[in-house]
Every structure is written in structure tokens, then in C-alpha cells.
Design an enzyme around this catalytic site. Structure first.
Site, mmCIF file in Angstrom:
data_model
loop_
_atom_site.group_PDB
_atom_site.id
_atom_site.type_symbol
_atom_site.label_atom_id
_atom_site.label_comp_id
_atom_site.label_asym_id
_atom_site.label_seq_id
_atom_site.Cartn_x
_atom_site.Cartn_y
_atom_site.Cartn_z
ATOM 1 N N SER A 1 31.711 2.695 43.834
ATOM 2 C CA SER A 1 31.640 1.700 42.757
ATOM 3 C C SER A 1 30.213 1.471 42.294
ATOM 4 C CB SER A 1 32.254 0.384 43.242
ATOM 5 O OG SER A 1 32.136 -0.628 42.265
ATOM 6 N N GLY B 1 36.685 0.303 35.945
ATOM 7 C CA GLY B 1 36.183 -1.047 36.222
ATOM 8 C C GLY B 1 34.679 -1.080 36.441
ATOM 9 N N ASP B 2 34.133 -0.015 37.020
ATOM 10 C CA ASP B 2 32.686 0.053 37.241
ATOM 11 C C ASP B 2 31.944 0.270 35.923
ATOM 12 O OD1 ASP B 2 33.237 -0.060 40.062
ATOM 13 O OD2 ASP B 2 33.776 2.048 39.924
ATOM 14 N N SER B 3 32.548 1.046 35.024
ATOM 15 C CA SER B 3 31.957 1.207 33.689
ATOM 16 C C SER B 3 32.032 -0.101 32.914
ATOM 17 C CB SER B 3 32.673 2.326 32.930
ATOM 18 O OG SER B 3 32.432 3.579 33.549
ATOM 19 N N ALA C 1 29.138 -2.120 34.139
ATOM 20 C CA ALA C 1 27.890 -1.664 33.520
ATOM 21 C C ALA C 1 27.766 -2.202 32.099
ATOM 22 C CB ALA C 1 27.842 -0.137 33.512
#
Length: 315
Positions: A42, A256-258, A261
Site C-alpha cells: 500500500s 485505494g492507494d492511488s 495519493a
């Protein structure tokens, strides 16, 4: 020196799927439609997404002295992420994750390697003092880092940085209410998905809006990812929502990690939470257009164009 310091997990992901039948044992061989070896974790995916959006990003964590660790470092560097603080553990192996996809869902199998050994000492105070924002990920996979997190957050904030956390899932299913209370008191932004938000708040039932409000009442601005249904954000007083955009999704790993960001980049670029939420949802959606978490992450201009396109659609 940096806009963003990301601390947490980094590992190769082996993504296989989609399965068209239950996973079989007894030495059965099953064929799937596709497979990919890509950068995972992640924290690592978030760092790459932020760098792709134009932020100056540093990464802190731990990998093993092995080919997998060298792959992780090279992949981060190739995407513009500074890895001077990515330490090499001489004894433990680099974490490795296998992701099996089926019917729009996925199962995630992780060999933790260096994750349990990662701690507060792996996050240099010099970096905490030299960045505008600090993001931590995968709280439940790294108990040593989780224990040190309240102190690290206080140090970062004392140096003028803002902070965020994406806990991700808890494999043990405990959700650490005592430890998280201390963390949330020192946190600026919490970035769970809907499943995680319900467990973090202790509300298995009830509306997602009520869950977000309950978490925001404990201190941080809360942005909750809700898959194809978009996202919502609560600051303790006001709720905002977005439906996101529609794309031809290939792989939702790392979406979800994008989103994380995108949200952090938008806030650092001066957008208010409602606009940051729209921007983040676009970043998460666009990242699903190719296999793996980093391949299709958008640039700032690309994400802005999709937000503008959404605004110009007739109602």
C-alpha cells in the site's frame, strides 16, 4: 526537501486471475486468464501515485537483501521515488504478496518477511523534518511501526508537516481500538475504505455517513473509499460525497492507494476537501485501467482533465 514522505510496506505483487472456479489443492493445476509481476504494498503504490502526480516523494521502510528487495528499490526509483531511507535487512526476506482475482473480488496472500521488523527507527527524523506531509500505510501489518506511530506523528507535526494514515485490513481481525485512539489523536487525515472504516469505528451496521462522522469526531479529516459507489468525506461538521467516474476497469489492485495519493496531492496543492475528494476518486478509478497498482496511475493533468470532463457532463 520533499513534499511527501511515505512510510510502510513495499513488496513485489504477483497478480493472477481471474479464477473461474474455487481454488483447488491436492496438486491440481488451474489456468487463469492473466498474470503480472508488479510493485505492491500500500505504501509503495501510494508513493508512486504521488510521484506520478508531480510531488517530490521519499520512501522509508525495510526490504531484504534479496532479488525481491532489489526489484522493489529499482521499481520505486524508476517512478521518481527517493529510496535513500529504504533500509536493507541482512537477515529477513522482502515481503511477497500473491493476489488472486475472481468476479471483481480478490484474495491476498502475504509472506510478511521484513514487515514485523519494521519500526520507528526506520523512519529518520531528518526526513520527518524535511517534508510537507507524512503518510503511513498498512498499520496492522507492521506492529513495531504501529507502536511507534503516535510519537512519529507528533514529531512530524512538530516540524510543521501534516499527516495521514491508511490502515488497510487487519488480518487478525482485532482492529486495535486502544492503539488507534492514540494514533487518531495525532492524525490529520484518515483514509480507510468502507469495510475498514466500519471496523475502525466499531460500527458493523448503520450508514457509512454515520461511520465517517464517528471517526471524524475522534480528530482527523476522514475520506472513505467506497469502490464503484464513489467516496465520501467528513470533517466532523460537514459531509461531502462524490460518485467518481466510470472507466473500463482491468484490475482494481491498488486503486485505494492511488486514491490516497490523489487526496494528499490535492490537499497539498491547496484544494478544499470536497474538490480533493473528487480528484482522489478520479485517480483511484484511472489506476484500474491496467494490471497492477502503478501501471495506469494518472498524471496531475490527466486527472484534472477527467474531473473537468465529469463536471461538463449534462445532468
Amino acid at each position: 526537501m520533499f513534499d511527501l514522505l511515505v512510510a510502510g510496506d513495499a513488496n513485489p505483487d504477483v497478480i493472477l486471475g481471474p479464477l473461474d472456479a474455487p481454488l483447488a489443492f491436492e496438486q491440481r493445476e488451474q489456468l487463469v486468464g492473466g498474470g503480472a509481476l508488479t510493485l505492491g504494498g500500500s505504501a509503495a503504490i501510494m508513493a508512486c501515485g504521488a510521484a506520478r502526480l508531480g510531488l517530490r516523494v521519499a520512501f522509508a521502510g525495510r526490504v531484504g537483501d534479496d532479488d525481491a528487495g532489489r526489484y522493489v528499490r529499482a521499481a520505486l526509483n524508476s517512478r521518481g521515488v527517493d529510496t535513500e531511507a529504504l533500509r536493507v535487512d541482512p537477515e529477513l526476506s522482502t515481503p511477497l504478496t500473491v493476489v488472486l482475482t475472481r468476479d471483481g473480488d480478490r484474495a491476498i496472500l502475504t509472506a510478511p518477511g521484513t514487515l514485523a521488523a519494521t519500526g520507528g527507527d526506520d523512519v529518520p527524523e531528518s526526513l520527518l523534518a524535511a517534508t510537507r506531509h507524512v503518510h503511513f500505510a498498512s498499520y496492522f501489518l507492521m506492529p513495531g511501526l504501529a507502536k511507534a506511530l503516535p510519537g512519529l506523528l507528533r514529531t512530524a507535526r512538530a516540524h510543521g508537516a501534516t499527516t495521514s494514515l491508511d490502515t488497510n485490513d487487519d488480518p487478525a481481525g482485532l482492529w486495535d481500538p486502544a492503539g488507534l485512539t492514540a494514533v487518531l489523536a495525532e492524525l490529520d487525515i484518515l483514509l480507510p475504505n468502507a469495510h475498514e472504516a466500519r471496523h475502525l469505528a466499531g460500527h458493523a451496521a448503520g450508514s457509512l455517513e454515520a461511520v465517517a462522522a464517528a471517526l471524524a469526531a475522534r480528530g482527523p479529516l476522514v475520506a472513505v473509499k467506497n469502490g464503484a459507489d464513489g467516496a465520501l468525506c467528513h470533517d466532523g461538521d460537514t459531509l461531502v460525497t462524490t460518485g467518481g467516474i466510470t472507466v473500463d476497469a482491468v484490475d482494481a489492485v491498488g486503486a485505494g492507494d492511488s486514491f490516497d495519493a490523489g487526496f494528499v496531492a490535492a490537499i497539498l496543492n491547496g484544494l478544499l476537501p470536497d474538490r480533493a475528494l473528487e480528484f482522489a476518486a478520479v485517480c483511484g478509478a484511472l489506476s484500474t485501467r491496467a494490471p497492477g497498482g502503478t501501471t495506469a496511475q494518472p498524471t496531475w493533468d490527466e486527472a484534472v482533465a477527467h474531473v473537468t470532463s465529469k463536471e461538463n457532463q449534462p445532468t
